[in-house]
Design an enzyme around this catalytic site. Structure first.
Site, mmCIF file in Angstrom:
data_model
loop_
_atom_site.group_PDB
_atom_site.id
_atom_site.type_symbol
_atom_site.label_atom_id
_atom_site.label_comp_id
_atom_site.label_asym_id
_atom_site.label_seq_id
_atom_site.Cartn_x
_atom_site.Cartn_y
_atom_site.Cartn_z
ATOM 1 N N THR A 134 -0.692 8.081 5.276
ATOM 2 C CA THR A 134 -0.709 9.310 4.411
ATOM 3 C C THR A 134 -1.262 9.509 2.757
ATOM 4 O O THR A 134 -1.898 8.427 2.466
ATOM 5 C CB THR A 134 0.528 9.445 3.771
ATOM 6 O OG1 THR A 134 1.128 10.898 2.805
ATOM 7 C CG2 THR A 134 1.408 7.996 3.071
ATOM 8 N N ASP A 135 -1.397 10.742 2.775
ATOM 9 C CA ASP A 135 -2.307 10.565 1.537
ATOM 10 C C ASP A 135 -1.554 10.340 0.349
ATOM 11 O O ASP A 135 -2.565 10.141 -1.176
ATOM 12 C CB ASP A 135 -2.921 11.910 1.692
ATOM 13 C CG ASP A 135 -2.250 13.170 1.404
ATOM 14 O OD1 ASP A 135 -0.831 12.835 1.137
ATOM 15 O OD2 ASP A 135 -2.497 14.118 1.347
ATOM 16 N N GLU A 136 -0.311 9.769 0.448
ATOM 17 C CA GLU A 136 0.255 9.962 -0.894
ATOM 18 C C GLU A 136 -0.040 8.873 -1.260
ATOM 19 O O GLU A 136 -0.345 8.050 -2.869
ATOM 20 C CB GLU A 136 1.737 9.533 -1.202
ATOM 21 C CG GLU A 136 2.192 11.465 -0.528
ATOM 22 C CD GLU A 136 3.543 11.994 -0.294
ATOM 23 O OE1 GLU A 136 4.142 11.227 -1.097
ATOM 24 O OE2 GLU A 136 3.963 12.432 0.370
ATOM 25 N N TYR A 160 8.143 5.092 -2.205
ATOM 26 C CA TYR A 160 7.437 5.307 -0.260
ATOM 27 C C TYR A 160 6.169 5.297 0.116
ATOM 28 O O TYR A 160 6.154 4.894 0.882
ATOM 29 C CB TYR A 160 7.597 7.111 -0.110
ATOM 30 C CG TYR A 160 6.891 7.680 0.912
ATOM 31 C CD1 TYR A 160 6.342 7.146 2.768
ATOM 32 C CD2 TYR A 160 6.056 9.037 0.782
ATOM 33 C CE1 TYR A 160 6.110 7.176 3.259
ATOM 34 C CE2 TYR A 160 5.648 9.536 1.764
ATOM 35 C CZ TYR A 160 5.088 8.095 2.898
ATOM 36 O OH TYR A 160 4.483 9.224 3.775
ATOM 37 N N LYS A 164 3.594 2.032 1.908
ATOM 38 C CA LYS A 164 3.177 3.116 2.928
ATOM 39 C C LYS A 164 1.651 2.041 2.806
ATOM 40 O O LYS A 164 0.556 2.028 3.283
ATOM 41 C CB LYS A 164 2.387 4.236 3.297
ATOM 42 C CG LYS A 164 3.469 5.684 4.151
ATOM 43 C CD LYS A 164 4.090 4.811 5.074
ATOM 44 C CE LYS A 164 2.856 5.082 6.230
ATOM 45 N NZ LYS A 164 3.490 4.671 7.304
#
Length: 342
Positions: A134-136, A160, A164
């Site tokens: 993810t870009d998060e 989260y 990741k």
């Protein structure tokens, strides 16, 4: 023709990927999924009877089950999507995110590395492990023109995104230390049919149809880049079949929108598609309710997807307007079964 093992293939993005592979290629898929609350086998009904699709219920943390699947299916490719993915849930209970996203990824890597090492030379050379992230992991962007690139430093904000980020680091370490043939992709916010209704777009659609409040964090000024899930599935297949081993590719939709503007767009579409509203409701936008912002809420995400376009020729086919219309129309058509899940 390849044999592709997809972890988390009953999830939102995973099911779109499985459908794409069966519908658009000649490859065979094994879907390995634990079937947590967000897993939905109904999203795979259209391919369930295909002789190129199989399903195994298993947890990526279960090394014995993973090894059995690898040994029996003999994949050429592993595409790893299985993950806990909801920020609010990670704030309320981070343990599951540590277990699945970090311990699970480690377990899967070790099982796959052992499987890879015993392959003959040609199959070993051709094998790929594709980690979907993810870009998060990058944190947030403060400037209005900045974009996440493949070399942006990691600065995760939530349990989260930290979990990741950890899994990304593990995958890259297995490549550098063991020569394990990996690819990594980091994507922006996905949306589309079959999306579990804890996420912004399906939640707003289903709440509006039910006449429930549309909760918007803060003032709704947070900006996200939106990627239609079927565009993402096509990008993932492009990367795993054409991408260079050891490389990272950012996948974005070129659609930066404020959360409040997304919600208003959904309301406008529903005014057109479902003019008969719940009793007493004049317009869907009257349901918009501003709530206390989530802790550590990132302000802006935006992907620079020029590398995957330049090197692999992928660009999104859906604009946000076309993709959102398709999404709202789908949830309206299937609202009875999905309102029961909301």
């Amino acid at each position: 023709m390849k044999k592709i093992l997809v972890t988390g293939g009953a999830g939102f993005i995973g099911s779109a990927l499985c459908r794409y592979i069966v519908d658009q290629t000649q490859d065979t898929v094994l879907n390995l999924d634990k079937l947590t609350y967000a897993g939905n086998l109904q999203s795979l009904n259209s391919i369930a009877s295909s002789d190129r699709y199989q399903f195994v219920q298993a947890d990526i943390c279960d090394a014995q089950a993973v090894t059995k699947a690898l040994t029996e299916f003999q994949p050429d490719v592993v595409m790893h999507l299985a993950a806990e993915s909801h920020v609010d849930r990670s704030i309320d209970g981070p343990a599951a995110f540590i277990q699945t996203n970090i311990v699970g990824t480690y377990t899967l890597l070790e099982c796959c590395r052992a499987y890879w090492q015993q392959l003959d030379a040609d199959k070993k050379q051709a094998f790929r492990f594709h980690h979907i992230s993810t870009d998060e992991v990058y944190g947030d962007l403060h400037g209005t023109e900045d974009l996440f690139t493949e070399t942006t430093p990691y600065e995760p904000s939530s349990p989260y995104s930290a979990s990741k980020a950890s899994s990304d680091h593990l995958v890259r370490a297995w490549h550098r230390t063991y020569g394990f043939p990996v690819l990594v992709t980091n994507c922006s916010n996905n949306y589309g049919p079959y999306h579990f209704p804890e996420k912004l777009i399906p939640l707003m659609i289903l709440n509006a149809l039910a006449g429930k409040p549309l909760p918007v964090y803060g003032k709704g000024e947070q900006i996200r880049d939106w990627l239609y899930v079927e565009d993402h599935a096509r990008a993932l297949y492009t990367v795993v079949t054409q991408g260079a081993v050891g490389q990272t590719y950012n996948i974005g939709g070129h659609n930066e929108k404020k959360n409040i503007d997304v919600v208003r767009s959904i309301c406008a579409l529903l005014e057109e598609l479902v003019p008969e509203k719940p009793a007493g409701l004049k317009q869907y936008s009257d349901l918009i309710t501003y709530v206390t912002d989530r802790p550590g809420h990132d302000f802006r995400y935006a992907i620079d997807a020029s590398k995957i376009e330049r090197e692999l020729g992928w660009t999104p086919q859906e604009s946000f307007e076309s993709g959102l219309r398709k999404t709202v129309e789908w949830f309206v058509l299937h609202r009875d079964s999905w309102l029961a899940r909301n």
